[in-house]
Design a protein around this motif. Sequence first.
Motif, PDB file in Angstrom:
ATOM      1  N   PHE A  59      -1.031   3.475   6.126  1.00 32.45           N
ATOM      2  CA  PHE A  59      -2.256   2.961   5.511  1.00 32.45           C
ATOM      3  C   PHE A  59      -3.371   4.012   5.510  1.00 32.45           C
ATOM      4  N   THR A 101      -3.267   7.138   5.584  1.00 36.11           N
ATOM      5  CA  THR A 101      -2.997   8.315   4.747  1.00 36.11           C
ATOM      6  C   THR A 101      -2.994   7.971   3.253  1.00 36.11           C
ATOM      7  N   ARG A 102      -3.363   6.737   2.916  1.00 35.71           N
ATOM      8  CA  ARG A 102      -3.498   6.355   1.498  1.00 35.71           C
ATOM      9  C   ARG A 102      -4.881   6.709   0.949  1.00 35.71           C
ATOM     10  N   ARG A 104       0.831   4.690  -2.541  1.00 33.49           N
ATOM     11  CA  ARG A 104      -0.353   4.711  -3.396  1.00 33.49           C
ATOM     12  C   ARG A 104      -1.394   5.681  -2.848  1.00 33.49           C
ATOM     13  N   THR A 105      -2.269   6.156  -3.744  1.00 35.83           N
ATOM     14  CA  THR A 105      -3.456   6.915  -3.344  1.00 35.83           C
ATOM     15  C   THR A 105      -4.659   6.133  -3.822  1.00 35.83           C
ATOM     16  N   LEU A 106      -5.553   5.782  -2.929  1.00 39.19           N
ATOM     17  CA  LEU A 106      -6.637   4.857  -3.236  1.00 39.19           C
ATOM     18  C   LEU A 106      -7.964   5.609  -3.363  1.00 39.19           C
ATOM     19  N   MET A 123       0.820  -1.213   0.000  1.00 40.79           N
ATOM     20  CA  MET A 123       0.000   0.000   0.000  1.00 40.79           C
ATOM     21  C   MET A 123       0.858   1.269   0.000  1.00 40.79           C
ATOM     22  N   ARG A 124       2.121   1.149   0.336  1.00 35.44           N
ATOM     23  CA  ARG A 124       2.981   2.326   0.460  1.00 35.44           C
ATOM     24  C   ARG A 124       3.102   3.065  -0.875  1.00 35.44           C
TER      25      ARG A 124
END
Length: 327
Positions: free
Chosen positions: A245, A247-248, A222-224, A219-220
């Motif tokens: 996590f 802050t994604r 990335r913007t989800l 997950m590091r």
Amino acid sequence: MTEELLIDIPIEHEKNVCGSFDAYLKKIERALSVDIIERNGAVKIIGEEAAAKRAGSVLHSLVQLSERGNEISEQQVDYALSLSMEEQEDLVELDREIIARSITGKPIKPKTVGQKQYVDLIRTRMITFGIGPAGTGKTYLAMAMAIKAFKAGEVQRIILTRPAIEAGEKLGFLPGDLQQKIDPYLRPLYDALYSIMGAEAFLANSEKGLIEVAPLAYMRGRTLDNAYIILDEAQNTTPAQMKMFLTRIGFNSKVIVTGDLTQKDLDRDQQSGLEVALRVLGKIDDIGFAELTAADVVRHPLVQKIVRAYDEYEARLAKGKQNRKRS
């Protein structure tokens, strides 16, 4: 004052409501200190007024559940009894909401008051923390809500993640490529997906990149956006991982974080990211916290007893430590 109540049970629901060899009736008798006599499609309840009324309420709820197509389980009888003691809403009210259906057509719904509050928080909050012991449906209900939103077009993707940490065992070097190495850690998520969505639908959406099951490290960076994101086994995150996590999260996304603080697999001197998050984020709007307990366990009734036994044991240990510090 002794009370006598007569409850009609339709013949087609009699075995389901009474249980094999009247096991459920006997359980109600023992729990409420009443006598229950079954005759010709009806049961007579004899006992103290309050206890007889509670027994009648429990049986009435079980009949309604059976009429709605439910197969009555021992867990439902136990929970109906506990609700009657606390005079909370009955099982029939909980049974009205169907979140989704499994691949076999079985309805997925909250089965306890705690589970209903958890589902309501997921529906209304952007981030929901589901905290509780094993068997309370934290991951399964979260998965059902994610799949429902995905099928309805509310989100474009489902992302499921968990930290890849052994449960108290050192597994050494696992064979295969990277995906094969991490699959054992993610297997519980696959199991829930297969149960609700089916293997073929999951694989088809997975190949398109619409459903992703990955370890937390992925997950590091990335913007989800437009996604339903579930972090499972969050008690095994470090504070830095949890911050990374959370802050994604992008626009039009919903996050569910599940964990059981009694089953941490981190090193003894390592603080859990879930514990820190509960302290730090408690006053932020749009973040909900659902605390499930042993009363919300929906596996075999023995699991509920095991959870309670461990809770009592750990409470005694904590009390003993406090007493030693004082002395």
